[in-house]
Design a protein around this motif. Sequence first.
Motif, PDB file in Angstrom:
ATOM      1  N   GLU A  54       0.851  -1.197   0.000  1.00  0.00           N
ATOM      2  CA  GLU A  54       0.000   0.000   0.000  1.00  0.00           C
ATOM      3  C   GLU A  54       0.881   1.239   0.000  1.00  0.00           C
ATOM      4  O   GLU A  54       1.765   1.397   0.847  1.00  0.00           O
ATOM      5  N   GLN A  90       1.734   4.769   0.919  1.00  0.00           N
ATOM      6  CA  GLN A  90       1.352   5.721   1.963  1.00  0.00           C
ATOM      7  C   GLN A  90       2.135   7.025   1.838  1.00  0.00           C
ATOM      8  O   GLN A  90       2.480   7.659   2.816  1.00  0.00           O
ATOM      9  N   ARG A 136       6.238   6.378   2.036  1.00  0.00           N
ATOM     10  CA  ARG A 136       6.597   5.001   2.371  1.00  0.00           C
ATOM     11  C   ARG A 136       5.553   4.050   1.809  1.00  0.00           C
ATOM     12  O   ARG A 136       4.475   4.453   1.358  1.00  0.00           O
ATOM     13  N   TYR A 137       5.886   2.748   1.858  1.00  0.00           N
ATOM     14  CA  TYR A 137       4.969   1.690   1.442  1.00  0.00           C
ATOM     15  C   TYR A 137       4.734   0.752   2.619  1.00  0.00           C
ATOM     16  O   TYR A 137       5.679   0.384   3.324  1.00  0.00           O
ATOM     17  N   ARG A 138       3.488   0.394   2.822  1.00  0.00           N
ATOM     18  CA  ARG A 138       3.135  -0.563   3.870  1.00  0.00           C
ATOM     19  C   ARG A 138       2.949  -1.929   3.236  1.00  0.00           C
ATOM     20  O   ARG A 138       2.140  -2.106   2.317  1.00  0.00           O
ATOM     21  N   HIS A 162       1.725  -5.656   3.909  1.00  0.00           N
ATOM     22  CA  HIS A 162       0.880  -6.317   4.896  1.00  0.00           C
ATOM     23  C   HIS A 162       0.306  -7.610   4.333  1.00  0.00           C
ATOM     24  O   HIS A 162       0.169  -7.787   3.121  1.00  0.00           O
ATOM     25  N   THR A 196       0.698  -5.765   9.372  1.00  0.00           N
ATOM     26  CA  THR A 196       1.859  -5.138   8.751  1.00  0.00           C
ATOM     27  C   THR A 196       3.102  -6.005   8.964  1.00  0.00           C
ATOM     28  O   THR A 196       3.420  -6.382  10.092  1.00  0.00           O
ATOM     29  N   LEU A 233       7.490  -1.741   6.818  1.00  0.00           N
ATOM     30  CA  LEU A 233       7.303  -0.458   6.148  1.00  0.00           C
ATOM     31  C   LEU A 233       8.540  -0.201   5.304  1.00  0.00           C
ATOM     32  O   LEU A 233       9.668  -0.307   5.792  1.00  0.00           O
ATOM     33  N   GLU A 239       7.578   1.258  14.373  1.00  0.00           N
ATOM     34  CA  GLU A 239       6.865   2.202  13.514  1.00  0.00           C
ATOM     35  C   GLU A 239       7.005   3.649  13.967  1.00  0.00           C
ATOM     36  O   GLU A 239       6.793   4.575  13.170  1.00  0.00           O
TER      37      GLU A 239
END
Length: 286
Positions: A78, A80, A83-85, A87, A92, A95, A155
């Motif tokens: 995903e 964001q 950054r990219y998450r 999952h 998660t 990151l 995080e």
Amino acid sequence: DYDCNYCGTKYAGGFPSLLSFGDFTYLLADCTGPYAGTYQRFYRHILFLNGIILMIDDLHAFEEGELSWLLHYKGEVENQGERYRIHQNDQTTALLYPLYPCAPKASIENGLLSEIKPVPEEDGILPPAHYLKLSSPTHKRRGKLIHAFVLPGNEDAVLEQKVDGAIIEITVRRGSYTEHILCNTRADGSVMHRNANYVYQNIASDAFLVYWREKALGTLTHVGMINGSMLTMNGKLFCSSLQKFDGIFSTEDRQFSANATASIRLHVGGAQKPIRLQNGGNQGSY
């Protein structure tokens, strides 16, 4: 035509350097051999920083073009913003921060679930999968790619990037301390040894990477360098040698750890002798 990139190579890669010191670990992966058809230099520097993995790729291609950094993942990714998450089942797993170059071209591409591509007559037997592709152009056939993986439980860490001429500074801010990493893009074999020297704020070195950690009030606790022969900070000489090496020094418990490929004469600056001096895990003499 069948893609020969999946036929293997006779040239092996390797891990020329490993430096472990408390919750700091550095690993150098020489990937040039397996990619000998594309790169004449492919070094991957990996810093393990207590729940954060920093990957710095030093590349020199045979021709100008576009560098593509690929991430194969399980689950979903995903975007964001910065950054990219990553999952899986809404949990998660990491990151991803693309720290350098700034704003690479990003896309989700289609591939195969297995890392092993089937022979031509068996195409289509493996299930499809997606992967993340981050692309940026080379400059004089060279490129530096810096990415960070933040693992679960970390995080709250704040990652920052700053570019000043040939220096890339990565800052990792945590609750009780801050870590800094400098990447000297000129110390990549493109210039002679002495010409890679630089002065950045209060630091002077010829190293490819410089690392230091400080507490919340700015108290220095660790300082080190990767592939360098000299390091000074705030006018104080921490270490120097006629041969490049990897080393890290703790100012709190006066321990110094170094890794060199041959016997070297090393000067470590300090008002007192280190309590412990080791080279590649072996106790040293001084």
